[in-house]
Design a protein around this motif. Structure first.
Motif, short mmCIF file in Angstrom:
data_model
loop_
_atom_site.label_atom_id
_atom_site.label_comp_id
_atom_site.label_asym_id
_atom_site.label_seq_id
_atom_site.Cartn_x
_atom_site.Cartn_y
_atom_site.Cartn_z
N GLN A 182 0.84 -1.19 0.00
CA GLN A 182 0.00 0.00 0.00
C GLN A 182 0.88 1.24 0.00
O GLN A 182 2.02 1.21 0.50
CB GLN A 182 -0.94 0.03 1.21
N PRO A 183 0.38 2.32 -0.58
CA PRO A 183 1.12 3.58 -0.59
C PRO A 183 0.97 4.30 0.75
O PRO A 183 0.08 3.99 1.55
CB PRO A 183 0.47 4.37 -1.72
N ALA A 184 1.85 5.28 0.96
CA ALA A 184 1.79 6.09 2.17
C ALA A 184 2.03 7.55 1.80
O ALA A 184 2.77 7.85 0.87
CB ALA A 184 2.83 5.64 3.19
N ALA A 185 1.39 8.43 2.55
CA ALA A 185 1.56 9.86 2.36
C ALA A 185 2.07 10.48 3.65
O ALA A 185 1.43 10.33 4.71
CB ALA A 185 0.24 10.51 1.95
N LEU A 186 3.22 11.13 3.59
CA LEU A 186 3.74 11.89 4.73
C LEU A 186 3.32 13.34 4.54
O LEU A 186 3.59 13.93 3.48
CB LEU A 186 5.26 11.79 4.81
N VAL A 187 2.68 13.91 5.54
CA VAL A 187 2.14 15.26 5.45
C VAL A 187 2.92 16.14 6.43
O VAL A 187 2.79 15.99 7.65
CB VAL A 187 0.64 15.26 5.76
N LEU A 188 3.74 17.04 5.89
CA LEU A 188 4.69 17.81 6.69
C LEU A 188 4.42 19.31 6.60
O LEU A 188 3.79 19.78 5.65
CB LEU A 188 6.11 17.52 6.21
N THR A 189 4.94 20.05 7.56
CA THR A 189 4.69 21.48 7.62
C THR A 189 5.70 22.27 6.77
O THR A 189 6.70 21.74 6.30
CB THR A 189 4.82 22.01 9.06
N ARG A 190 5.41 23.55 6.64
CA ARG A 190 6.40 24.48 6.11
C ARG A 190 7.20 25.08 7.27
O ARG A 190 8.42 25.19 7.20
CB ARG A 190 5.71 25.60 5.34
N GLN A 191 6.49 25.45 8.34
CA GLN A 191 7.12 26.16 9.45
C GLN A 191 7.92 25.21 10.34
O GLN A 191 7.67 24.01 10.38
CB GLN A 191 6.06 26.91 10.28
N ASN A 192 8.88 25.76 11.07
CA ASN A 192 9.66 24.97 12.01
C ASN A 192 8.78 24.54 13.19
O ASN A 192 7.89 25.28 13.63
CB ASN A 192 10.84 25.78 12.55
N LEU A 193 9.07 23.35 13.71
CA LEU A 193 8.35 22.83 14.86
C LEU A 193 9.33 22.51 15.98
O LEU A 193 10.47 22.12 15.71
CB LEU A 193 7.58 21.56 14.50
N PRO A 194 8.89 22.63 17.23
CA PRO A 194 9.77 22.21 18.33
C PRO A 194 9.96 20.70 18.31
O PRO A 194 9.04 19.95 17.99
CB PRO A 194 9.02 22.67 19.58
N THR A 195 11.17 20.25 18.63
CA THR A 195 11.44 18.82 18.77
C THR A 195 11.25 18.44 20.23
O THR A 195 11.93 18.97 21.11
CB THR A 195 12.88 18.48 18.32
N LEU A 196 10.31 17.57 20.49
CA LEU A 196 9.96 17.22 21.86
C LEU A 196 11.06 16.39 22.51
O LEU A 196 11.66 15.51 21.88
CB LEU A 196 8.64 16.44 21.88
N ASP A 197 11.32 16.67 23.77
CA ASP A 197 12.32 15.93 24.55
C ASP A 197 11.74 14.57 24.92
O ASP A 197 10.87 14.48 25.79
CB ASP A 197 12.69 16.73 25.80
N ARG A 198 12.24 13.53 24.28
CA ARG A 198 11.67 12.21 24.51
C ARG A 198 12.15 11.55 25.81
O ARG A 198 11.77 10.42 26.10
CB ARG A 198 11.97 11.32 23.30
N THR A 199 12.97 12.25 26.57
CA THR A 199 13.23 11.79 27.94
C THR A 199 12.12 12.27 28.87
O THR A 199 11.98 11.76 29.98
CB THR A 199 14.59 12.30 28.45
N VAL A 200 11.35 13.24 28.41
CA VAL A 200 10.22 13.76 29.17
C VAL A 200 8.91 13.18 28.66
O VAL A 200 8.02 12.80 29.44
CB VAL A 200 10.18 15.30 29.08
N TYR A 201 8.81 13.06 27.34
CA TYR A 201 7.59 12.55 26.71
C TYR A 201 7.82 11.14 26.17
O TYR A 201 8.96 10.68 26.06
CB TYR A 201 7.16 13.50 25.59
N ALA A 202 6.74 10.46 25.84
CA ALA A 202 6.83 9.08 25.37
C ALA A 202 7.64 8.97 24.09
O ALA A 202 7.74 9.93 23.31
CB ALA A 202 5.44 8.51 25.15
N ALA A 203 8.22 7.81 23.86
CA ALA A 203 9.05 7.57 22.68
C ALA A 203 8.24 7.71 21.40
O ALA A 203 7.08 7.27 21.33
CB ALA A 203 9.68 6.18 22.75
N ALA A 204 8.87 8.28 20.37
CA ALA A 204 8.19 8.49 19.09
C ALA A 204 7.90 7.18 18.37
O ALA A 204 7.13 7.15 17.41
CB ALA A 204 9.03 9.39 18.20
N SER A 205 8.49 6.08 18.83
CA SER A 205 8.21 4.78 18.22
C SER A 205 6.74 4.40 18.34
O SER A 205 6.26 3.50 17.63
CB SER A 205 9.09 3.69 18.85
#
Length: 243
Positions: free
Chosen positions: A88-111
């Motif tokens: 199956q195909p996939a579509a990644l939908v991304l921003t133009r503007q910069n976003l903060p990178t979340l501290d994954r030692t504070v928040y759940a793992a991006a996995s």
């Protein structure tokens, strides 16, 4: 052979790709579509280039994964999920503007993206009164609101929901652990139209997003003008709680 076909363009131009994307999904071809400039965050390019209804339309396409990651960590996991596809195909939908990178030692793992949706931040005792669900550039607004609500004694949970299709494919036990049925106070936050969010927020939930086409201005002014901000998320959460 290790090769993977891919496309890349502004999200609003997805309309030109509709026939070929539909065929890729129908033929079960693992094409990767990379869309950027995904919302009113396009800013000065005006409403003609601001993708407002595109997410809802894309999610209606059968056999297509639509992934809208909320930070750089989720982007990496989104590519991992997309490249693993074979039918199956996939579509990644991304921003133009910069976003903060979340501290994954504070928040759940991006996995957690591999399951479509996951608990990013929770109430101190793990028993939320209200659930904030965000995708893409609006995920950070949920994180901001979560902290402000906690300071006011409101127990909130933040759920990152980058891919509806992957989340809906999970066992009911997992989905209920992320979105407990008994917690009906819910807020979805996304800089697109509300269509489709009802299955996650129910009839009593609140939506912070777009209800019209955009306008032409710097993206920060547009988000303020259309009420897509931390203040609005906090107010919606309190409203969902009856406050």
């Amino acid at each position: 052979c290790g090769l993977r076909p891919y496309w890349g363009t502004f999200f609003v131009f997805r309309d030109y790709l509709r026939p070929s994307m539909r065929l890729a999904a129908m033929m079960r071809l693992p094409v990767l579509y990379v869309f950027t400039h995904d919302s009113i965050g396009v800013g000065e390019d005006g409403p003609t280039h601001q993708a407002v209804e595109q997410l809802a339309a894309l999610r209606a396409n059968q056999n297509l994964l639509v992934i809208r990651p909320g930070d750089a960590n989720e982007v990496a996991e989104a590519y991992r999920a997309a490249i693993s596809l074979t039918d199956q195909p996939a579509a990644l939908v991304l921003t133009r503007q910069n976003l903060p990178t979340l501290d994954r030692t504070v928040y759940a793992a991006a996995s957690g993206l591999a399951r479509g949706g996951y608990v990013l931040a929770d109430a101190a005792d793990g028993t939320p009164e209200v659930i904030l669900i965000g995708t893409g550039s609006e995920l950070s607004l949920c994180v901001e609101a979560h902290g402000r609500l906690a300071d006011e004694g409101v127990k909130a949970r933040v759920v990152s929901m980058p891919c509806w299709e992957l989340f809906d494919a999970q066992p009911a036990e997992y989905r209920d652990s992320v979105l407990p049925p008994e917690v009906t106070a819910r807020v979805a936050v996304e800089a697109g139209v509300e269509q489709g969010w009802g299955k996650y927020i129910g009839t009593t939930g609140r939506f912070v997003g777009m209800h019209s086409f955009g306008a032409s201005a710097p993206f920060k002014h547009l988000y303020e003008h259309f009420g897509i901000a931390g203040d609005a998320v906090v107010a919606a959460a309190k409203g969902a709680l009856g406050g």
